[in-house]
Design a protein around this motif. Structure first.
Motif, PDB file in Angstrom:
ATOM      1  N   THR A 109       0.825  -1.209   0.000  1.00 11.32           N
ATOM      2  CA  THR A 109       0.000   0.000   0.000  1.00 11.32           C
ATOM      3  C   THR A 109       0.860   1.260   0.000  1.00 11.32           C
ATOM      4  O   THR A 109       0.646   2.182  -0.806  1.00 11.32           O
ATOM      5  CB  THR A 109      -0.928   0.015   1.226  1.00 11.32           C
ATOM      6  N   GLU A 110       1.850   1.310   0.886  1.00 10.90           N
ATOM      7  CA  GLU A 110       2.697   2.502   0.964  1.00 10.90           C
ATOM      8  C   GLU A 110       3.580   2.644  -0.278  1.00 10.90           C
ATOM      9  O   GLU A 110       3.793   3.754  -0.776  1.00 10.90           O
ATOM     10  CB  GLU A 110       3.557   2.449   2.227  1.00 10.90           C
ATOM     11  N   THR A 111       4.070   1.525  -0.783  1.00  2.88           N
ATOM     12  CA  THR A 111       4.928   1.582  -1.974  1.00  2.88           C
ATOM     13  C   THR A 111       4.153   2.074  -3.185  1.00  2.88           C
ATOM     14  O   THR A 111       4.597   2.981  -3.903  1.00  2.88           O
ATOM     15  CB  THR A 111       5.507   0.191  -2.280  1.00  2.88           C
ATOM     16  N   ILE A 112       2.987   1.490  -3.425  1.00  2.00           N
ATOM     17  CA  ILE A 112       2.186   1.863  -4.588  1.00  2.00           C
ATOM     18  C   ILE A 112       1.721   3.309  -4.480  1.00  2.00           C
ATOM     19  O   ILE A 112       1.757   4.069  -5.453  1.00  2.00           O
ATOM     20  CB  ILE A 112       0.997   0.897  -4.746  1.00  2.00           C
ATOM     21  N   ASN A 113       1.291   3.721  -3.285  1.00  2.00           N
ATOM     22  CA  ASN A 113       0.893   5.119  -3.087  1.00  2.00           C
ATOM     23  C   ASN A 113       2.047   6.074  -3.377  1.00  2.00           C
ATOM     24  O   ASN A 113       1.876   7.135  -3.991  1.00  2.00           O
ATOM     25  CB  ASN A 113       0.398   5.329  -1.654  1.00  2.00           C
ATOM     26  N   LEU A 131      -1.911   3.228 -11.895  1.00  2.00           N
ATOM     27  CA  LEU A 131      -2.168   2.247 -10.853  1.00  2.00           C
ATOM     28  C   LEU A 131      -1.741   0.858 -11.298  1.00  2.00           C
ATOM     29  O   LEU A 131      -1.100   0.115 -10.548  1.00  2.00           O
ATOM     30  CB  LEU A 131      -3.647   2.251 -10.467  1.00  2.00           C
ATOM     31  N   GLU A 132      -2.081   0.490 -12.519  1.00  2.00           N
ATOM     32  CA  GLU A 132      -1.704  -0.835 -13.019  1.00  2.00           C
ATOM     33  C   GLU A 132      -0.186  -0.964 -13.116  1.00  2.00           C
ATOM     34  O   GLU A 132       0.383  -2.016 -12.814  1.00  2.00           O
ATOM     35  CB  GLU A 132      -2.349  -1.079 -14.389  1.00  2.00           C
ATOM     36  N   TYR A 133       0.464   0.103 -13.560  1.00  3.77           N
ATOM     37  CA  TYR A 133       1.930   0.086 -13.630  1.00  3.77           C
ATOM     38  C   TYR A 133       2.536  -0.141 -12.249  1.00  3.77           C
ATOM     39  O   TYR A 133       3.406  -1.002 -12.067  1.00  3.77           O
ATOM     40  CB  TYR A 133       2.452   1.407 -14.201  1.00  3.77           C
ATOM     41  N   ALA A 134       2.095   0.649 -11.249  1.00  2.00           N
ATOM     42  CA  ALA A 134       2.658   0.541  -9.905  1.00  2.00           C
ATOM     43  C   ALA A 134       2.364  -0.812  -9.281  1.00  2.00           C
ATOM     44  O   ALA A 134       3.234  -1.426  -8.643  1.00  2.00           O
ATOM     45  CB  ALA A 134       2.097   1.666  -9.023  1.00  2.00           C
ATOM     46  N   ARG A 135       1.137  -1.280  -9.472  1.00  2.00           N
ATOM     47  CA  ARG A 135       0.742  -2.572  -8.903  1.00  2.00           C
ATOM     48  C   ARG A 135       1.534  -3.713  -9.539  1.00  2.00           C
ATOM     49  O   ARG A 135       2.008  -4.615  -8.848  1.00  2.00           O
ATOM     50  CB  ARG A 135      -0.763  -2.755  -9.123  1.00  2.00           C
ATOM     51  N   SER A 136       1.682  -3.686 -10.866  1.00  2.00           N
ATOM     52  CA  SER A 136       2.415  -4.728 -11.582  1.00  2.00           C
ATOM     53  C   SER A 136       3.895  -4.709 -11.204  1.00  2.00           C
ATOM     54  O   SER A 136       4.504  -5.769 -11.004  1.00  2.00           O
ATOM     55  CB  SER A 136       2.253  -4.538 -13.087  1.00  2.00           C
ATOM     56  N   GLY A 217       2.121   6.426   5.701  1.00  2.00           N
ATOM     57  CA  GLY A 217       0.707   6.757   5.649  1.00  2.00           C
ATOM     58  C   GLY A 217       0.370   8.201   5.382  1.00  2.00           C
ATOM     59  O   GLY A 217      -0.675   8.695   5.810  1.00  2.00           O
ATOM     60  N   SER A 218       1.234   8.893   4.653  1.00  2.00           N
ATOM     61  CA  SER A 218       0.986  10.320   4.430  1.00  2.00           C
ATOM     62  C   SER A 218      -0.095  10.587   3.387  1.00  2.00           C
ATOM     63  O   SER A 218      -0.708  11.646   3.382  1.00  2.00           O
ATOM     64  CB  SER A 218       2.288  11.007   3.998  1.00  2.00           C
ATOM     65  N   GLU A 219      -0.372   9.610   2.503  1.00  2.00           N
ATOM     66  CA  GLU A 219      -1.333   9.833   1.431  1.00  2.00           C
ATOM     67  C   GLU A 219      -1.835   8.488   0.920  1.00  2.00           C
ATOM     68  O   GLU A 219      -1.092   7.505   0.893  1.00  2.00           O
ATOM     69  CB  GLU A 219      -0.660  10.603   0.302  1.00  2.00           C
ATOM     70  N   ASN A 220      -3.112   8.432   0.523  1.00  2.00           N
ATOM     71  CA  ASN A 220      -3.654   7.177   0.018  1.00  2.00           C
ATOM     72  C   ASN A 220      -4.492   7.400  -1.234  1.00  2.00           C
ATOM     73  O   ASN A 220      -5.415   8.211  -1.251  1.00  2.00           O
ATOM     74  CB  ASN A 220      -4.522   6.491   1.085  1.00  2.00           C
ATOM     75  N   PHE A 221      -4.133   6.687  -2.316  1.00  2.00           N
ATOM     76  CA  PHE A 221      -4.866   6.755  -3.578  1.00  2.00           C
ATOM     77  C   PHE A 221      -5.659   5.471  -3.842  1.00  2.00           C
ATOM     78  O   PHE A 221      -6.330   5.366  -4.867  1.00  2.00           O
ATOM     79  CB  PHE A 221      -3.884   6.945  -4.743  1.00  2.00           C
ATOM     80  N   LEU A 222      -5.570   4.502  -2.942  1.00  2.00           N
ATOM     81  CA  LEU A 222      -6.101   3.170  -3.210  1.00  2.00           C
ATOM     82  C   LEU A 222      -7.447   2.928  -2.534  1.00  2.00           C
ATOM     83  O   LEU A 222      -7.691   3.391  -1.418  1.00  2.00           O
ATOM     84  CB  LEU A 222      -5.109   2.096  -2.744  1.00  2.00           C
ATOM     85  N   GLU A 225     -10.328  -2.374  -1.594  1.00  2.00           N
ATOM     86  CA  GLU A 225     -10.026  -3.625  -2.299  1.00  2.00           C
ATOM     87  C   GLU A 225      -8.576  -3.634  -2.789  1.00  2.00           C
ATOM     88  O   GLU A 225      -7.886  -4.659  -2.694  1.00  2.00           O
ATOM     89  CB  GLU A 225     -10.977  -3.808  -3.486  1.00  2.00           C
ATOM     90  N   GLU A 226      -8.127  -2.501  -3.318  1.00  2.00           N
ATOM     91  CA  GLU A 226      -6.750  -2.419  -3.809  1.00  2.00           C
ATOM     92  C   GLU A 226      -5.745  -2.506  -2.663  1.00  2.00           C
ATOM     93  O   GLU A 226      -4.681  -3.112  -2.798  1.00  2.00           O
ATOM     94  CB  GLU A 226      -6.571  -1.116  -4.595  1.00  2.00           C
ATOM     95  N   GLN A 227      -6.086  -1.901  -1.533  1.00  5.43           N
ATOM     96  CA  GLN A 227      -5.214  -2.000  -0.365  1.00  5.43           C
ATOM     97  C   GLN A 227      -5.123  -3.444   0.121  1.00  5.43           C
ATOM     98  O   GLN A 227      -4.033  -3.919   0.469  1.00  5.43           O
ATOM     99  CB  GLN A 227      -5.743  -1.114   0.762  1.00  5.43           C
ATOM    100  N   ALA A 228      -6.241  -4.134   0.126  1.00  3.41           N
ATOM    101  CA  ALA A 228      -6.258  -5.533   0.578  1.00  3.41           C
ATOM    102  C   ALA A 228      -5.415  -6.406  -0.339  1.00  3.41           C
ATOM    103  O   ALA A 228      -4.667  -7.283   0.122  1.00  3.41           O
ATOM    104  CB  ALA A 228      -7.696  -6.047   0.637  1.00  3.41           C
TER     105      ALA A 228
END
Length: 256
Positions: A109-113, A131-136, A217-222, A225-228
């Protein structure tokens, strides 16, 4: 043959007793912070990513030669960090008796954010689907970390990135002991020539403070479901690395 011998002829100090230290991780893992802490030790040379593969022993000599150009002092370890799948660590390097490896993993979560924030700020190449790029990227990199740990686990330590900021004294004490450093690692670190510059790791204001700063935890874009989903990848990778590596620092006590 002559090309392989020339570095030693030009730099006889390459024959000193030493080891190579690799920080193996992913983008936005706090690897710049840890590499600055390591590089501030008088026993360790290197603090930024060299952006190179290590396919044979000669590549290790080349790393040491290049780091000696920056500092001629005799060191116990010569450090590089490897954060991308396009940069290879060959089995002959992973299994080499003179190499040690630190695996650093941050939550999905923190890495992708963090990657998404960098893209939004224009610091990464624009993507059709950020999002897909970061998640992949995170998923594939986690798989590669486990692949590497399966081959070098007995020469490796695993560090949960969160423990570096939540329990720095414990983490750095155990790292110092594992590396056999004469002087312990410190929570404060030196600022180097390339600290905070684009292309040399983290270039945010935080890295130029010279001490550990917790930016969790400074910011969340997810979405939930994406966090899980990202947390599931993180926990599976964390579990695998903690079992494969000889020493593990997991946070909440940093048990081995």
């Amino acid at each position: 043959m002559i090309k392989k011998v020339l570095p030693i002829v030009r730099h006889p100090s390459l024959l000193w007793s030493y080891r190579h230290l690799f920080l193996v991780s992913h983008m936005r893992s706090r690897s710049t912070l840890l590499s600055h802490i390591l590089g501030s030790s008088q026993n360790i040379a290197g603090y930024f990513e060299q952006h190179r593969s290590y396919k044979r022993y000669h590549d290790l000599l080349r790393l040491r030669r290049d780091l000696l150009k920056l500092s001629s002092r005799r060191c116990q370890y010569y450090l590089d960090k490897v954060l991308h799948d396009r940069l290879e660590l060959a089995d002959c390097v992973l299994e080499h008796r003179k190499c040690k490896f630190i695996f650093l993993l941050r939550s999905g979560t923190e890495t992708i954010n963090s990657i998404l924030r960098m893209i939004a700020d224009g610091h990464f190449e624009r993507r059709d689907d950020p999002l897909e790029y970061a998640r992949s990227y995170y998923l594939q990199r986690c798989k590669r970390l486990v692949y590497y740990a399966e081959r070098c686990g007995q020469s490796a330590m695993f560090v949960d990135s969160d423990s570096l900021v939540s329990q720095p004294k414990v983490v750095l004490q155990k790292l110092s002991k594992w590396l056999g450093l004469a002087s312990p690692l410190s929570e404060t670190y030196d600022l180097f020539e390339h600290t905070g510059k684009v292309g040399f790791g983290d270039f945010s204001e935080n890295i130029s403070v010279g001490r550990i700063v917790d930016t969790s935890g400074s910011e969340n874009f997810l979405s939930h479901e994406e966090q899980a989903a990202s947390n599931k990848v993180f926990l599976a990778t964390r579990s695998a690395l903690s079992k494969l590596c000889h020493v593990s620092l997991l946070g909440k006590g940093c048990g081995e």
